[in-house]
Design a protein around this motif. Structure first.
Motif, PDB file in Angstrom:
ATOM      1  N   ALA A  54      -6.323  -7.127  -3.791  1.00  0.00           N
ATOM      2  CA  ALA A  54      -4.863  -7.051  -3.751  1.00  0.00           C
ATOM      3  C   ALA A  54      -4.316  -5.932  -4.628  1.00  0.00           C
ATOM      4  O   ALA A  54      -3.135  -5.632  -4.583  1.00  0.00           O
ATOM      5  N   ALA A  71      -8.612   2.434  -0.779  1.00  0.00           N
ATOM      6  CA  ALA A  71      -7.467   1.836  -1.472  1.00  0.00           C
ATOM      7  C   ALA A  71      -7.843   1.273  -2.831  1.00  0.00           C
ATOM      8  O   ALA A  71      -7.088   0.500  -3.404  1.00  0.00           O
ATOM      9  N   PHE A  73      -7.733   2.079  -5.922  1.00  0.00           N
ATOM     10  CA  PHE A  73      -6.752   2.079  -7.008  1.00  0.00           C
ATOM     11  C   PHE A  73      -5.331   2.281  -6.491  1.00  0.00           C
ATOM     12  O   PHE A  73      -4.439   2.637  -7.242  1.00  0.00           O
ATOM     13  N   ALA A  74      -5.152   2.093  -5.186  1.00  0.00           N
ATOM     14  CA  ALA A  74      -3.805   2.217  -4.641  1.00  0.00           C
ATOM     15  C   ALA A  74      -2.957   1.055  -5.158  1.00  0.00           C
ATOM     16  O   ALA A  74      -3.468  -0.034  -5.387  1.00  0.00           O
ATOM     17  N   PRO A  75      -1.654   1.304  -5.392  1.00  0.00           N
ATOM     18  CA  PRO A  75      -0.815   0.195  -5.880  1.00  0.00           C
ATOM     19  C   PRO A  75      -0.680  -0.903  -4.832  1.00  0.00           C
ATOM     20  O   PRO A  75      -0.747  -0.643  -3.629  1.00  0.00           O
ATOM     21  N   SER A  76      -0.476  -2.114  -5.303  1.00  0.00           N
ATOM     22  CA  SER A  76      -0.395  -3.278  -4.410  1.00  0.00           C
ATOM     23  C   SER A  76       0.614  -3.078  -3.288  1.00  0.00           C
ATOM     24  O   SER A  76       0.357  -3.426  -2.141  1.00  0.00           O
ATOM     25  N   TYR A  77       1.793  -2.544  -3.660  1.00  0.00           N
ATOM     26  CA  TYR A  77       2.872  -2.491  -2.676  1.00  0.00           C
ATOM     27  C   TYR A  77       2.576  -1.535  -1.534  1.00  0.00           C
ATOM     28  O   TYR A  77       3.300  -1.490  -0.564  1.00  0.00           O
ATOM     29  N   LYS A  78       1.508  -0.740  -1.666  1.00  0.00           N
ATOM     30  CA  LYS A  78       1.181   0.173  -0.588  1.00  0.00           C
ATOM     31  C   LYS A  78       0.041  -0.349   0.273  1.00  0.00           C
ATOM     32  O   LYS A  78      -0.413   0.321   1.177  1.00  0.00           O
ATOM     33  N   ILE A  81      -1.014  -5.887   2.337  1.00  0.00           N
ATOM     34  CA  ILE A  81      -1.727  -7.151   2.338  1.00  0.00           C
ATOM     35  C   ILE A  81      -0.752  -8.234   1.914  1.00  0.00           C
ATOM     36  O   ILE A  81       0.263  -7.960   1.284  1.00  0.00           O
ATOM     37  N   MET A 106      12.428  -5.424   0.633  1.00  0.00           N
ATOM     38  CA  MET A 106      11.660  -4.340   0.024  1.00  0.00           C
ATOM     39  C   MET A 106      11.310  -3.278   1.052  1.00  0.00           C
ATOM     40  O   MET A 106      11.032  -2.139   0.715  1.00  0.00           O
ATOM     41  N   ARG A 107      11.309  -3.679   2.331  1.00  0.00           N
ATOM     42  CA  ARG A 107      11.010  -2.724   3.403  1.00  0.00           C
ATOM     43  C   ARG A 107      12.282  -2.203   4.048  1.00  0.00           C
ATOM     44  O   ARG A 107      12.217  -1.622   5.130  1.00  0.00           O
TER      45      ARG A 107
END
Ligand SMILES: Nc1ncnc2c1ncn2[C@@H]1O[C@H](COP(=O)(O)OP(=O)(O)O)[C@@H](O)[C@H]1O
Ligand SMILES: [Mg+2]
Lengths: 361, 595
Positions: A54, A71, A73-78, A81, A106-107
């Motif tokens: 996540a 993904a 180290f991609a931030p959660s919001y991207k 999931i 948020m979207r």
């Protein structure tokens, strides 16, 4: 990239907290629409794995691929999931409606559309009447469903669930298991589920990833894990098992013969990496063991002394000591009152070669 | 058993409440009531009159002082909250080890005497203070800036004094915010800004409100900082009361001003309770009660707040999006979140502001000069000699130690049993009783002090250590009760039941099971009570009657004459003493955690 085919791929994940290894050498693939369960005792690293996927915890090593994109180290919001937390993590200061609308806001979705979508998922979880309540005014089961609704509303490509039924009582849990399973089938969701309850895992999953002491112990379908456990831990964690020490006598094609300490020869399907002379463990499920009459025969037979006979409603359990005083149990359907069996009596136990499993670890 | 006996039974178990209620009734409620009543009587008679209130409301002076008091308190609250929030947030969200280490630097100023900290600001902010000297050395200013004896000085001193209280209050609420909530927001698609402003911040608001209330109420009764760091225009209402009593012996008018202060405080409490409910003071995160939001005003406020917070969140996220464009965050390796870096730096600076100034008092204590100046001229022990050779200082120190020990002991003796009853028994009127026991914290201290002065004058306790001990115990009891209650709430009562089932009598259970398990909490409560008394000036100012001075009282008297290096030496000794106590407490706490 080979990862492109899978919905989710994790490779060689490792996470430590100081001297504590929380997760290591974790790798698996998750297919589109699949229901995969991480099963394992408490502290085996399930939550850690989920949190890494996540993006809520950063791994020390390894990779996470989602929809063919790296993904780690991609931030959660991207990540696209959804996650259902063990305590649901509903926002206490927002109404049910606001909670479910949150990911849509948020979207930057239009208000009308949001209303429509929230209505849709509330119908799916069959709670349209609670929209204006605060989470604390809901029962545990209702909160659970709202958490699920909040997670489904934005149609994430994968839904992660961390022991989502852990806080519910048995009856509600049984009901919710079926509901989640049904939602999964109807909506075609890809789900990664966490539980420490083997029964729950068996009921819900397409595949089970068994975890133990920060590692993946075995990954396969529920049937694989039940009928072909590869380790003693796996054999013991899913269902009951009888284990006997043995040494490999001969390997002929797909049949291996082993010898128990008291000299009985036992035939079993050949397992990978078995060599003559090797010490192994042989495993048989209690329901595969039969008490043999004087005239009966079976592929494998051991003799022992009867210890105890316990009728547990629909089944009756027979406990005996065999081969160097090891206790084994046999489970048979209860067909009528038991007679003629006494404690200390000699018995013959038999089972088929195919229901024997040889374990090297 | 008769119905009456049945009804009285819970009360029999509640007997440990009786000493504390009696004590507070005699040494707190009665004197305060008497003082307030005095404000409605003609001097020396029992004839009712409104003359004192007339004077209070017709004179422009007192109204102006009230406005100044409110204004100063409001600004101070603002600064304490704005400065304290980032620190509280960092403390609540960082790893346990880091929190413990940082917490010491917040606790150090929290426990350090207001007087010592005020002296430190004199060293720093004065005309010849460190800051002015540095500014001139750097060529930034030609003449010294007026940083002291004005609003700036008072604001710096009071924010510094009260920020630790704000931080500790906010942390206690923030710690109860489920760490999974911001995480959930992140998985639902919220960037850092939205996750913070829409989720974390609203949930931390009860803490902000509680901190605001405590800081504001405490600030209302302040007089040390305005007296030493402010000018004539910063006179606060407490200073008026002190003048009325000490110089004019005008009890009735002092009573009227006290009433004004009390009513102001109560109005603030009333609005706080209406808006948020008192339970938020106990560190509970409450959100609107019951089902949905029915009250239309609350609904509109919530709607506006929602839009506002969403907007702030969006602005923050816009900044972070731009930043990410410039410095992309790669998916294949770990990068530090810049928002955490900013937070760390800001919090570090604020903690520096809280912890660092006090240490400036140390070099000054070794000066050879006869006054406080920066840089000090090294090196001499004369001010320490002056302290140790002075019978007055020595007597004051000994008295402070004795009084603090005795009053903390007394507070423990009658406060701790009461805490047991309040946590474990279900009795009628529990909330009211708790409110009464805690009220010495809420009522401005100056009112208690003046009331005790009047009361003691008639029973002959002025200038006695007994009088001081009793007075300080009034202040220490609420701390003891709150601390012990907090410890007991986390205590698993089944342990006691287990001991009981194993054949231990209640008393032996208490001695062998309960007390050993909550020992560190009891030690903390005692230390709390000890420091409360050891650092207490207001009551000492009145009750000691110029004879039985305590250390803070002696420091105050000295400072009013002239802030001299002896005070720096005393402060340094106090600082070392407090630091040792805190480190010791922290050591005991960590050891009890490890066990
Ligand atoms: N924040 C943490 N700090 C230290 N150790 C942790 C932390 N989180 C998890 N662990 C340790 O990592 C191991 C795996 O934990 P977890 O993933 O939560 O297990 P599970 O979810 O299977 O119960 C445990 O031994 C746990 O104590
Ligand atoms: Mg877990």
């Amino acid at each position: 990239m080979t990862n492109a085919k899978h919905k989710l791929t994790v490779r060689d994940l490792r996470k430590t907290y100081g001297p504590v290894v929380a997760l290591t050498e974790a790798a698996f693939d998750l297919e589109e629409g699949e229901f995969l369960t991480l099963l394992g005792p408490s502290g085996s690293g399930k939550t850690t794995m989920l949190m890494i996927i996540a993006g809520l915890i950063q791994p020390d090593r390894g990779e996470v691929w989602i929809d063919g994109k790296l993904a780690t180290f991609a931030p959660s919001y991207k990540r696209d999931i959804g996650m259902v937390f063990q305590n649901y993590a509903l926002f206490p200061h927002m109404t049910v409606y606001e909670n479910i609308a949150f990911p849509l806001r948020m979207r930057n979705m239009a208000t009308d559309k949001i209303r429509q979508e929230v209505g849709r998922v509330l119908d799916i979880v069959r709670l349209p009447q609670v929209a204006d309540r605060l989470p604390r005014a809901l029962s545990g089961g209702q909160q659970q469903r709202i958490a699920l609704a909040r997670c489904m509303v934005y149609r994430p490509s994968i839904i992660l669930m961390d022991e989502p039924l852990g806080a519910l009582d048995k009856k509600l849990r049984d009901q919710m298991q079926l509901e989640i399973k049904q939602l999964h089938t109807e909506l075609g969701i890809t789900a990664l589920y966490v539980t420490h309850d083997q029964e729950e895992a068996m009921i819900m999953s397409d595949r089970i990833c068994l975890m133990n002491e920060a590692r993946i112990e075995q990954l396969g379908t529920p049937a694989d894990l039940y009928f072909k456990p590869r380790t003693v831990f796996a054999a013991g964690f899913l269902g009951e098992s009888n284990l006997l020490e043995a040494t490999v006598e001969a390997v002929v094609g797909d049949r291996t013969t082993v010898k128990t300490p008291d000299g009985a020869l036992v035939r079993a399907p050949t397992a990978d990496g078995i060599a003559v002379g090797q010490a192994v463990k042989l495993m048989v499920r209690p329901e595969r063991l039969a008490l043999l009459g004087p005239a009966d025969s079976a592929d494998n037979v051991v003799e022992g002394t009867l210890d105890q006979v316990i009728m547990v409603g629909g089944v009756t359990k027979y406990y005996a000591r065999v081969a160097g005083d090891r206790a084994v149990s046999a489970t048979r359907l209860t067909l009528g009152p038991i007679s003629g069996l006494e404690r200390g009596q000699r018995v013959r136990l038999g089972w088929s070669a195919d229901s024997t499993v040889l374990l090297t670890a | 058993m008769s119905a009456l006996a049945q009804r009285l039974r819970p009360w029999r178990a509640a007997w440990p409440l009786i000493p504390v209620l009696l004590f507070l009734g005699v040494v707190f409620l009665y004197p305060v009531g008497q003082l307030l009543m005095l404000s409605g009587l003609e001097k020396g008679t029992s004839v009712l009159t409104l003359a004192h209130y007339e004077r209070l409301f017709t004179s422009n002076l007192y109204f102006r002082v009230l406005v100044i008091t409110l204004e100063t308190s409001a600004w101070c609250t603002f600064f304490a909250i704005v400065g304290g929030y980032p620190v509280a947030y960092l403390l609540a969200t960082t790893s346990e080890r880091r929190r413990n280490n940082l917490m010491i630097w917040v606790l150090l100023p929290f426990w350090t005497s207001f007087l010592v900290r005020t002296f430190a600001w004199i060293v720093l902010l004065g005309r010849n203070g460190a800051i002015n000297k540095w500014l001139q050395a750097l060529g930034l200013t030609d003449a010294p800036l007026a940083l002291i004896y004005n609003f700036t000085g008072v604001m710096i001193g009071m924010s510094h004094a009260l920020m630790p209280l704000a931080i500790l209050t906010m942390v206690s609420v923030m710690e109860n915010i489920d760490a999974n909530l911001p995480r959930a927001a992140a998985t639902l698609g919220a960037r850092g800004g939205q996750a913070f402003w829409r989720i974390y911040f609203p949930l931390s608001l009860p803490g902000v409100a509680a901190a605001g209330l405590l800081v504001f109420i405490t600030a209302l009764g302040f007089f040390i900082t305005p007296a030493l760091l402010g000018g004539r225009l910063q006179t606060m209402i407490t200073q008026i009361i002190i003048t009325q009593v000490q110089e004019l012996l005008n009890w009735a008018f002092a009573g009227a001003v006290s009433m004004l202060l009390l009513v102001t405080a109560l109005i603030v409490f009333y609005f706080y309770d209406r808006a948020l409910g008192m339970s938020t003071l106990a560190g509970e995160t409450t959100t609107s009660q019951g089902g949905g939001r029915r009250n239309p005003i609350a609904a509109i406020a919530a709607w506006i707040g929602d839009i506002l917070l969403g907007l702030i969140g969006r602005i923050c996220d816009a900044v972070s999006i731009v930043y990410e464009r410039l410095v992309p965050r790669p998916a294949d390796r770990l990068t530090r979140q810049w928002s955490r870096t900013v937070l760390g730096v800001v919090a570090f600076l604020i903690i520096g502001f809280l912890a660092a100034p006090t240490f400036f008092i140390v070099p000054v204590s070794f000066t050879t000069d006869a006054f406080i100046e920066w840089p000090p001229k090294f090196y001499s022990m004369r001010w320490y000699d002056a302290y140790f050779d002075s019978p007055i200082w020595m007597a004051a120190t000994v008295r402070s130690l004795v009084v603090a020990t005795a009053s903390a002991g007394l507070a423990m003796l009658i406060g701790a049993p009461a805490a047991f009853v309040l946590v474990r028994q279900r009795i009628m009127g529990k909330t009211a009783m708790l409110a009464f026991i805690l009220s010495p914290l809420i009522i401005p201290r100056i009112i208690i002090a003046v009331a005790l002065f009047y009361f003691y004058a008639r029973v002959g306790l002025i200038g006695t250590s007994i009088g001081l001990i009793l007075g300080h115990a009034v202040l220490a009891i609420p701390y003891v009760v709150v601390t012990v209650m907090a410890v007991l709430k986390n205590y698993d009562e089944r342990l006691d039941q287990a001991a009981g089932s194993l054949g231990a009598t209640p008393l032996r259970t208490l001695w062998h099971i309960t007390i050993p398990l909550i020992r560190s909490g009891l030690v903390a409560a005692f230390l709390f009570a000890f420091i409360t008394s050891f650092d207490e000036l207001t009551i000492a100012l009145f009750v000691s009657g110029g004879l039985a001075t305590t250390l803070p009282k002696q420091m105050w008297d000295d400072a009013l004459l002239k802030v001299n290096p002896t005070l720096a030496a005393v402060s340094t000794i106090l600082l070392v003493f407090i630091t040792i106590v805190i480190l010791l407490a922290e050591y005991l706490r960590r050891r009890s955690v490890v066990r």
